[in-house]
Motif scaffolding. Structure first.
Motif: not given
Ligand code: CA
Length: 240
Positions: A15-23, A25-26, A104-109, A115-118
């Protein structure tokens, strides 16, 4: 623009690796740690723009980590949890997370929430800097909200018209402002006043500035045109 660091605190490696990949990529620079003590240790050095925090961690859990971070940081914290019953507490004052997502949440979400928090925290920062409406020009401090002005720490007893006059001149020290331009700036409505009316306001403003800056004439008259502000040095010496 350099990628902003985001701290990911998640003990499930996939899960950590997936989140990092998404972040990544953005456009963010993620840094993953697997437990609470590591999160606190890394936080101080990394100075992340946001923290993704799993609630259920071995050892020090997400709530304790969040509470510890909140002691001296306003960093946006997004809590990731499977414990729906804990959401009220997590979001409450005691723990102080800024947002949460339930597994479960999607990494996209997750990326959209980060982004909204920042955006929210940067907006809050910007308004905190301009909130009192204070601007500093040389040794002058001008408070738009209350129409009060100071030379260094000395209050200037200005009328609203004199305040607007000083503010206008101080926006561009050294620039010559025509009388008509100054009149537009100091009266909100289109009053039928002569250009010469400005002269008496300038005279009064000049006298009040001279009271706190003896020996220095801050407002120079430019014959046939108007006026300009000659900024004194911060210590009160005349400008060269
Ligand atoms: Ca977990």
């Amino acid at each position: 623009m350099t990628a902003r660091p985001v701290l990911v605190v998640e003990d499930e490696p996939k899960l950590a690796a997936l989140l990092c990949d998404y972040l990544r990529a953005h456009g963010y620079a993620p840094h993953a740690v697997a437990d609470g003590p590591a999160a606190l240790a890394v936080f101080a050095d990394l100075r992340p723009a946001a923290v993704l925090l799993d609630l259920n961690l071995p050892g020090l859990d997400g709530m304790e980590v969040c509470r510890a971070l909140r002691r001296d940081s306003n960093v946006p914290i997004l809590m990731l949890t499977a414990r729906v019953d804990e959401i009220d507490r997590v979001m409450g004052l005691e723990i102080g997370a800024d947002d949460y997502l339930c597994k479960p949440y999607s990494p996209r979400e997750v990326v959209a929430r980060v982004r909204a928090l920042l955006r929210r925290s940067e907006g809050a920062l910007a308004s905190a800097h301009s909130a009192p409406g204070c601007s500093r020009v040389g040794g002058f401090m001008l408070d738009e909200g209350s129409l009060r002005a100071w030379w260094r720490d000395i209050p200037l007893p200005l009328t609203p018209v004199e305040f607007r006059l000083l503010r206008t001149l101080a926006q561009h020290p050294g620039r010559v402002f025509a009388r008509a331009r100054l009149l537009d700036a100091i009266y909100a409505d289109f009053r039928d006043v002569s250009d010469r009316a400005i002269d008496s306001h300038v005279k009064n403003l000049r006298r009040k500035l001279q009271a706190v800056l003896p020996g220095h004439d801050c407002i120079a008259a430019v014959y046939g045109v108007g006026y300009r502000l000659e900024m004194p040095h911060e210590d009160g010496r005349p400008a060269e």
